[in-house]
Design a protein around this motif. Sequence first.
Motif, PDB file in Angstrom:
ATOM      1  N   LEU A  42     -12.505 -24.491 -21.694  1.00 22.76           N
ATOM      2  CA  LEU A  42     -12.005 -24.892 -23.006  1.00 22.76           C
ATOM      3  C   LEU A  42     -12.518 -23.900 -24.044  1.00 22.76           C
ATOM      4  CD1 LEU A  42     -10.490 -27.413 -24.350  1.00 22.76           C
ATOM      5  CD2 LEU A  42     -12.777 -28.106 -25.067  1.00 22.76           C
ATOM      6  N   ASP A  43     -11.615 -23.237 -24.739  1.00 26.64           N
ATOM      7  CA  ASP A  43     -11.983 -22.251 -25.758  1.00 26.64           C
ATOM      8  C   ASP A  43     -11.535 -22.745 -27.134  1.00 26.64           C
ATOM      9  OD1 ASP A  43     -13.074 -20.260 -23.992  1.00 26.64           O
ATOM     10  OD2 ASP A  43     -11.023 -19.822 -23.361  1.00 26.64           O
ATOM     11  N   ILE A  44     -12.468 -22.722 -28.084  1.00 26.03           N
ATOM     12  CA  ILE A  44     -12.178 -23.142 -29.451  1.00 26.03           C
ATOM     13  C   ILE A  44     -11.854 -21.912 -30.284  1.00 26.03           C
ATOM     14  CG2 ILE A  44     -13.012 -24.373 -31.470  1.00 26.03           C
ATOM     15  CD1 ILE A  44     -12.746 -26.060 -28.912  1.00 26.03           C
ATOM     16  N   GLU A  45     -10.725 -21.941 -30.957  1.00 33.40           N
ATOM     17  CA  GLU A  45     -10.308 -20.810 -31.782  1.00 33.40           C
ATOM     18  C   GLU A  45     -10.483 -21.072 -33.280  1.00 33.40           C
ATOM     19  OE1 GLU A  45      -6.311 -19.972 -30.637  1.00 33.40           O
ATOM     20  OE2 GLU A  45      -6.840 -19.494 -28.548  1.00 33.40           O
ATOM     21  N   LYS A  46     -10.325 -22.326 -33.680  1.00 36.16           N
ATOM     22  CA  LYS A  46     -10.395 -22.622 -35.110  1.00 36.16           C
ATOM     23  C   LYS A  46     -10.850 -24.060 -35.320  1.00 36.16           C
ATOM     24  CE  LYS A  46      -7.611 -22.049 -39.328  1.00 36.16           C
ATOM     25  NZ  LYS A  46      -6.250 -21.711 -39.854  1.00 36.16           N
ATOM     26  N   VAL A  47     -11.732 -24.245 -36.313  1.00 32.24           N
ATOM     27  CA  VAL A  47     -12.195 -25.577 -36.686  1.00 32.24           C
ATOM     28  C   VAL A  47     -12.071 -25.718 -38.200  1.00 32.24           C
ATOM     29  CG1 VAL A  47     -14.154 -27.160 -36.761  1.00 32.24           C
ATOM     30  CG2 VAL A  47     -13.825 -25.693 -34.763  1.00 32.24           C
ATOM     31  N   GLU A  48     -11.360 -26.738 -38.640  1.00 33.97           N
ATOM     32  CA  GLU A  48     -11.177 -26.986 -40.069  1.00 33.97           C
ATOM     33  C   GLU A  48     -11.630 -28.400 -40.397  1.00 33.97           C
ATOM     34  OE1 GLU A  48      -7.027 -26.168 -40.739  1.00 33.97           O
ATOM     35  OE2 GLU A  48      -7.465 -24.083 -41.312  1.00 33.97           O
ATOM     36  N   LEU A  49     -12.396 -28.535 -41.492  1.00 35.95           N
ATOM     37  CA  LEU A  49     -12.930 -29.824 -41.896  1.00 35.95           C
ATOM     38  C   LEU A  49     -12.274 -30.289 -43.185  1.00 35.95           C
ATOM     39  CD1 LEU A  49     -15.126 -28.728 -39.921  1.00 35.95           C
ATOM     40  CD2 LEU A  49     -16.820 -29.863 -41.351  1.00 35.95           C
ATOM     41  N   ALA A  50     -12.037 -31.579 -43.271  1.00 32.03           N
ATOM     42  CA  ALA A  50     -11.520 -32.180 -44.500  1.00 32.03           C
ATOM     43  C   ALA A  50     -12.291 -33.476 -44.735  1.00 32.03           C
ATOM     44  CB  ALA A  50     -10.028 -32.454 -44.393  1.00 32.03           C
ATOM     45  N   LYS A  51     -13.006 -33.537 -45.853  1.00 32.86           N
ATOM     46  CA  LYS A  51     -13.812 -34.717 -46.159  1.00 32.86           C
ATOM     47  C   LYS A  51     -13.040 -35.583 -47.134  1.00 32.86           C
ATOM     48  CE  LYS A  51     -18.790 -35.428 -46.308  1.00 32.86           C
ATOM     49  NZ  LYS A  51     -20.092 -34.795 -46.617  1.00 32.86           N
ATOM     50  N   GLY A  52     -12.515 -36.690 -46.647  1.00 32.96           N
ATOM     51  CA  GLY A  52     -11.759 -37.601 -47.482  1.00 32.96           C
ATOM     52  C   GLY A  52     -12.615 -38.734 -48.003  1.00 32.96           C
ATOM     53  N   GLU A  53     -12.004 -39.645 -48.726  1.00 32.90           N
ATOM     54  CA  GLU A  53     -12.737 -40.764 -49.304  1.00 32.90           C
ATOM     55  C   GLU A  53     -13.236 -41.723 -48.235  1.00 32.90           C
ATOM     56  OE1 GLU A  53     -14.642 -42.855 -52.171  1.00 32.90           O
ATOM     57  OE2 GLU A  53     -13.632 -40.903 -52.370  1.00 32.90           O
ATOM     58  N   ASN A  54     -12.484 -41.864 -47.152  1.00 29.37           N
ATOM     59  CA  ASN A  54     -12.831 -42.852 -46.133  1.00 29.37           C
ATOM     60  C   ASN A  54     -13.178 -42.261 -44.767  1.00 29.37           C
ATOM     61  OD1 ASN A  54     -12.231 -45.153 -47.866  1.00 29.37           O
ATOM     62  ND2 ASN A  54     -10.094 -44.544 -47.641  1.00 29.37           N
ATOM     63  N   ALA A  55     -12.996 -40.963 -44.610  1.00 29.04           N
ATOM     64  CA  ALA A  55     -13.245 -40.377 -43.288  1.00 29.04           C
ATOM     65  C   ALA A  55     -13.461 -38.871 -43.379  1.00 29.04           C
ATOM     66  CB  ALA A  55     -12.081 -40.673 -42.342  1.00 29.04           C
ATOM     67  N   LEU A  56     -14.143 -38.356 -42.389  1.00 23.15           N
ATOM     68  CA  LEU A  56     -14.268 -36.923 -42.183  1.00 23.15           C
ATOM     69  C   LEU A  56     -13.302 -36.553 -41.069  1.00 23.15           C
ATOM     70  CD1 LEU A  56     -15.708 -34.115 -42.338  1.00 23.15           C
ATOM     71  CD2 LEU A  56     -17.344 -35.012 -40.657  1.00 23.15           C
ATOM     72  N   THR A  57     -12.391 -35.624 -41.356  1.00 18.14           N
ATOM     73  CA  THR A  57     -11.405 -35.207 -40.362  1.00 18.14           C
ATOM     74  C   THR A  57     -11.690 -33.778 -39.920  1.00 18.14           C
ATOM     75  OG1 THR A  57      -9.729 -36.624 -41.364  1.00 18.14           O
ATOM     76  CG2 THR A  57      -8.955 -34.902 -39.878  1.00 18.14           C
ATOM     77  N   VAL A  58     -11.726 -33.565 -38.621  1.00 20.00           N
ATOM     78  CA  VAL A  58     -11.984 -32.248 -38.059  1.00 20.00           C
ATOM     79  C   VAL A  58     -10.778 -31.847 -37.221  1.00 20.00           C
ATOM     80  CG1 VAL A  58     -13.525 -30.836 -36.659  1.00 20.00           C
ATOM     81  CG2 VAL A  58     -14.454 -32.736 -37.992  1.00 20.00           C
ATOM     82  N   ASP A  59     -10.129 -30.756 -37.613  1.00 25.83           N
ATOM     83  CA  ASP A  59      -8.948 -30.255 -36.910  1.00 25.83           C
ATOM     84  C   ASP A  59      -9.381 -29.101 -36.019  1.00 25.83           C
ATOM     85  OD1 ASP A  59      -6.392 -28.614 -36.551  1.00 25.83           O
ATOM     86  OD2 ASP A  59      -5.634 -30.411 -37.531  1.00 25.83           O
ATOM     87  N   VAL A  60      -9.188 -29.260 -34.716  1.00 27.07           N
ATOM     88  CA  VAL A  60      -9.659 -28.278 -33.734  1.00 27.07           C
ATOM     89  C   VAL A  60      -8.473 -27.659 -33.007  1.00 27.07           C
ATOM     90  CG1 VAL A  60     -11.142 -27.884 -31.731  1.00 27.07           C
ATOM     91  CG2 VAL A  60     -11.732 -29.672 -33.385  1.00 27.07           C
ATOM     92  N   SER A  61      -8.403 -26.338 -33.014  1.00 24.80           N
ATOM     93  CA  SER A  61      -7.358 -25.617 -32.288  1.00 24.80           C
ATOM     94  C   SER A  61      -7.994 -24.732 -31.232  1.00 24.80           C
ATOM     95  CB  SER A  61      -6.527 -24.752 -33.244  1.00 24.80           C
ATOM     96  OG  SER A  61      -5.912 -25.559 -34.238  1.00 24.80           O
ATOM     97  N   GLY A  62      -7.320 -24.617 -30.105  1.00 26.67           N
ATOM     98  CA  GLY A  62      -7.872 -23.771 -29.055  1.00 26.67           C
ATOM     99  C   GLY A  62      -6.984 -23.749 -27.836  1.00 26.67           C
ATOM    100  N   SER A  63      -7.562 -23.403 -26.707  1.00 27.62           N
ATOM    101  CA  SER A  63      -6.794 -23.330 -25.463  1.00 27.62           C
ATOM    102  C   SER A  63      -7.635 -23.829 -24.304  1.00 27.62           C
ATOM    103  CB  SER A  63      -6.343 -21.887 -25.194  1.00 27.62           C
ATOM    104  OG  SER A  63      -7.459 -21.034 -25.032  1.00 27.62           O
ATOM    105  N   LEU A  64      -6.929 -24.399 -23.338  1.00 28.80           N
ATOM    106  CA  LEU A  64      -7.535 -24.844 -22.092  1.00 28.80           C
ATOM    107  C   LEU A  64      -6.972 -23.961 -20.991  1.00 28.80           C
ATOM    108  CD1 LEU A  64      -9.298 -26.941 -20.593  1.00 28.80           C
ATOM    109  CD2 LEU A  64      -7.251 -28.371 -20.401  1.00 28.80           C
ATOM    110  N   SER A  65      -7.851 -23.229 -20.323  1.00 27.10           N
ATOM    111  CA  SER A  65      -7.411 -22.251 -19.330  1.00 27.10           C
ATOM    112  C   SER A  65      -7.875 -22.636 -17.934  1.00 27.10           C
ATOM    113  CB  SER A  65      -7.960 -20.856 -19.683  1.00 27.10           C
ATOM    114  OG  SER A  65      -7.560 -20.472 -20.980  1.00 27.10           O
ATOM    115  N   GLY A  66      -7.116 -22.159 -16.942  1.00 24.08           N
ATOM    116  CA  GLY A  66      -7.469 -22.452 -15.560  1.00 24.08           C
ATOM    117  C   GLY A  66      -7.066 -21.339 -14.619  1.00 24.08           C
TER     118      GLY A  66
END
Length: 221
Positions: free
Chosen positions: A146-170
Amino acid sequence: MSTQKECVDHLRAYCRLHTLKGIGAGHAHELVAAYFGYRSVAALRAEGSYQLNMLEEAEILIPDLTLMQQRIGRLRGLPVDLLPVGVLAEEISRFLVDSGYFAGDIWHTSNLAEYMETDVIQHYTTIIEDDLSGQMSETNAYFDQLDIEKVELAKGENALTVDVSGSLSGKHDWDRMFHGDSITFNAVMTFQRVAGRVAYMKPDIATGGTVNNGYQYDPAE
């Protein structure tokens, strides 16, 4: 006595032992407020929905070290030998745990996105892979990276959201027809807020992905 006041009293007692003059009550209140993610004591006291007495319900605590450092830079009259922010934050955290106010995981970091990428996401790879089981079944590959390419955080009023993009290789079984050996994925991790601006539940994770089934070079050819 409130959780905030107890943290303030403990921080002052700790600083009396480790600085020449200690710190005043006002300064300690500001640092504790910043620890819990508030830009001022007034903002912490005005909190209506996420009171600190709910800390024991939370599973993850992420002290706001960056905000603490900013407050230290703006407050006047602090001891010249004041301990580093990381040390002060860890002492407040230790007090919360020892006093029974919090029993979950504590993430001490001033770079949350990097910490997510290098430490946190690895704990949830099984969930991400399970969500991609449908795409994995479309291929003849054995997935193990599992390779992570990008992580973006957004702190809202009721939650912390983490958007993760990447690839799963085999690895593809070249004795069978090629149907792809990598999956591009996007995972959204939602941490529901519980107390203060820094205490959350463990994340709900939703993952989607697409199989990359373009032609691959066969080393046996």
